[in-house]
Design a protein around this motif. Structure first.
Motif, PDB file in Angstrom:
ATOM      1  N   GLY A  53     -15.515  19.215  -2.002  1.00 47.49           N
ATOM      2  CA  GLY A  53     -14.998  20.151  -0.999  1.00 47.49           C
ATOM      3  C   GLY A  53     -16.003  20.411   0.097  1.00 47.49           C
ATOM      4  O   GLY A  53     -15.656  20.450   1.290  1.00 47.49           O
ATOM      5  N   LEU A  54     -17.273  20.568  -0.285  1.00 46.89           N
ATOM      6  CA  LEU A  54     -18.321  20.768   0.713  1.00 46.89           C
ATOM      7  C   LEU A  54     -18.451  19.556   1.634  1.00 46.89           C
ATOM      8  O   LEU A  54     -18.616  19.700   2.853  1.00 46.89           O
ATOM      9  CB  LEU A  54     -19.658  21.042   0.019  1.00 46.89           C
ATOM     10  N   ALA A  55     -18.394  18.370   1.058  1.00 49.39           N
ATOM     11  CA  ALA A  55     -18.504  17.154   1.869  1.00 49.39           C
ATOM     12  C   ALA A  55     -17.391  17.102   2.915  1.00 49.39           C
ATOM     13  O   ALA A  55     -17.642  16.816   4.098  1.00 49.39           O
ATOM     14  CB  ALA A  55     -18.452  15.920   0.964  1.00 49.39           C
ATOM     15  N   ALA A  56     -16.163  17.384   2.501  1.00 47.77           N
ATOM     16  CA  ALA A  56     -15.039  17.348   3.443  1.00 47.77           C
ATOM     17  C   ALA A  56     -15.165  18.445   4.496  1.00 47.77           C
ATOM     18  O   ALA A  56     -14.907  18.218   5.681  1.00 47.77           O
ATOM     19  CB  ALA A  56     -13.725  17.486   2.681  1.00 47.77           C
ATOM     20  N   GLY A  57     -15.571  19.649   4.084  1.00 48.94           N
ATOM     21  CA  GLY A  57     -15.738  20.737   5.042  1.00 48.94           C
ATOM     22  C   GLY A  57     -16.830  20.444   6.051  1.00 48.94           C
ATOM     23  O   GLY A  57     -16.684  20.726   7.253  1.00 48.94           O
ATOM     24  N   LEU A  58     -17.954  19.881   5.598  1.00 46.14           N
ATOM     25  CA  LEU A  58     -19.039  19.537   6.516  1.00 46.14           C
ATOM     26  C   LEU A  58     -18.652  18.416   7.470  1.00 46.14           C
ATOM     27  O   LEU A  58     -19.102  18.377   8.623  1.00 46.14           O
ATOM     28  CB  LEU A  58     -20.281  19.139   5.709  1.00 46.14           C
TER      29      LEU A  58
END
Length: 504
Positions: free
Chosen positions: A95-100
């Protein structure tokens, strides 16, 4: 592409958080269903030790995973070990990867491109796969996007305050995955790209760098120091990558597909086609984006080419699963390519083609046997086994007892050697049948579990078991192991035991 909208921090953050939540929900759906993989068993084996025992183990194996094991130990000591808690950090990291990626795409292109890039990242089959495993792949995928984002921000908003964050994230990324250091040459060269305005003088004290780029450069170099020390320390543990085969024409032919979408070439072709469209748009709109093409193409391509080259001329290091830290580049370029489509209905159709193409592999990834056939082995032993059945198993198969201690029943493991804590290693020692034949005396039921690859040893040992009176039945064969049940009558046991007592 429509006229670029102004960058509004609040709007981009809202979009990034929305994509983060959506990705966590998508990747986390059914994440507890597949049985744990062998690599996850390594995580469990490492963290279920005291700190001193973990340190002793890292002296022998997996020192490159020291940071990952340490963080996971703290986490799992607090929440307990289950398939869900083991994988939850990976789900959140996806989720962090996609948000970043949303933020990075918005900075390099437009907010629309950033949003579409985040959605591409969310449905990428490699991302939905690494989120299902309690290993470091999802973590270093997110860390790679964060590092690129910090370097881009440091260039756009020059300040020495960026030095420390860049250094820390560089060290964190390399500590999670030494191979991710292959991103650093791309970032360093990009920092030396020509200044936006022609004619600006480059000062000697900045090493010829354009204004504002010295701080991130020194941050990269400082963060690379502990990574280099870790790589130097790991040089004596190269045996842990002995399983990697030299690159073949077949594996090289799949470098553009399997690295981003395992077993889903359709998704990979669509994503790369959209990325190509993003590059075309970049070529036409270079104003204010000088160096962006080099940054994204280098990030997407250079690490894989470098690993293949090293594998060809020195020692095999290339594995498709090790390159997930380059996914962010593909997602950003694909998002830009989608955003460049002028007709809204066509853009919508193309955007929807990616989740539809990933649906098949998404379903397969969430089957019980998606990683390993341990569930089938455990079910067979539970159904056909008797209390106290003896067991002979070998590494790769014996790891099942780390994640699922009762999977093979409660009978004795006849070929057990030193336990994993005593030998400071991930797995218990397993001895060949020849070394433990006296332990077969009186045994009438025996489970024999062998890796498929050990054909010569398995054939020899099964022949010996038959000489000792055992009748064997192959109950299950997967891509990785075979499960046999051997039985003998009381009379066959007596004759076999007599044979064991006879010298020669």
């Amino acid at each position: 592409m429509p006229t670029p909208a102004p960058f509004r921090t609040g709007s981009v953050v809202v979009r990034a958080v929305t994509v983060f939540v959506m990705t966590v929900g998508l990747v986390g759906a059914g994440s507890w269903v597949p049985t744990q993989s062998r690599d996850e068993a390594a995580t469990v084996s490492a963290v279920t030790r005291s700190w001193s025992q973990l340190g002793a183990m890292l002296q022998n194996v997996d020192v490159v995973h020291s940071l990952f094991y340490s963080v996971m130990k703290v986490w799992l000591d607090q929440v307990g070990i289950s398939t869900l808690t083991l994988r939850l950090p990976s789900v959140v990291a996806c989720g962090l990867a996609a948000g970043l990626v949303v933020v990075l795409g918005s900075l390099l292109f437009t907010p629309r491109a950033g949003l579409l890039a985040g959605l591409v990242m969310a449905v990428c089959p490699r991302v939905t796969l690494i989120g299902l495993e309690g290993r470091s792949a999802a973590w270093f995928t997110a860390a790679a996007v964060l590092l690129v984002l910090l370097v881009v921000l440091a260039v756009r908003r020059p300040s020495w305050a960026w030095f420390l964050p860049v250094a820390l994230v560089t060290a964190f990324l390399g500590g999670l995955h030494v191979y991710a250091a292959l991103m650093l040459p791309v970032l360093v060269v990009w920092l030396w790209a020509p200044p936006e305005a022609a004619g600006l003088r480059r000062r000697v004290w900045r090493f010829g760098l354009p204004r504002g780029r010295l701080a991130p450069l020194l941050g990269l170099l400082a963060g690379a120091v502990p990574v280099s020390l870790l790589a130097w320390r790991a040089r004596g543990q190269q045996a842990q990558v002995d399983w990697i085969d030299p690159p073949t024409l077949e594996s090289l032919a799949k470098i553009a597909t399997e690295t981003v979408a395992p077993l889903n070439g359709v998704w990979a072709v669509l994503a790369w086609a959209m990325a190509a469209a993003g590059l075309v748009w970049l070529a036409r709109h270079r104003r204010g984006r000088r160096g962006t093409t080099f940054l994204l193409v280098g990030w997407a391509v250079f690490p894989g080419l470098a690993l293949v080259s090293v594998s060809a001329v020195w020692t095999p290091l290339y594995s498709q699963r090790y390159l997930s830290f380059s996914l962010g580049a593909l997602a950003v370029l694909s998002g830009a390519g989608l955003a460049s489509v002028r007709r809204g209905w066509l853009r919508f159709v193309l955007a929807m083609s990616l989740p539809l193409a990933s649906a098949v592999t998404f379903r397969d990834q969430r089957e019980v046997g998606a990683w390993d056939s341990w569930a089938q082995i455990a079910a067979i032993v539970a159904y056909r086994g008797n209390p106290g059945d003896a067991v002979i198993d070998y590494p790769l198969v014996s790891t099942i007892t780390v994640s699922y201690p009762g999977a093979l029943g409660n009978g004795p493991v006849l070929n057990a050697g030193a336990d994993r804590l005593t030998r400071h290693y991930l797995w218990d020692e397993r001895l060949p049948l020849q070394a433990v034949e006296p332990r077969l005396r009186g045994v009438q039921r025996l489970w024999y579990l062998s890796p498929v690859a050990d054909e010569v040893q398995r054939t020899t040992e099964i022949r010996r078991l038959r000489q000792l009176g055992f009748d064997g039945t192959l109950l299950e064969r997967s891509d990785a192991e075979q499960t046999w049940l051997f039985t003998r009558t009381a009379a066959q046991t007596e004759r076999g035991d007599q044979l064991l007592r006879t010298p020669g």
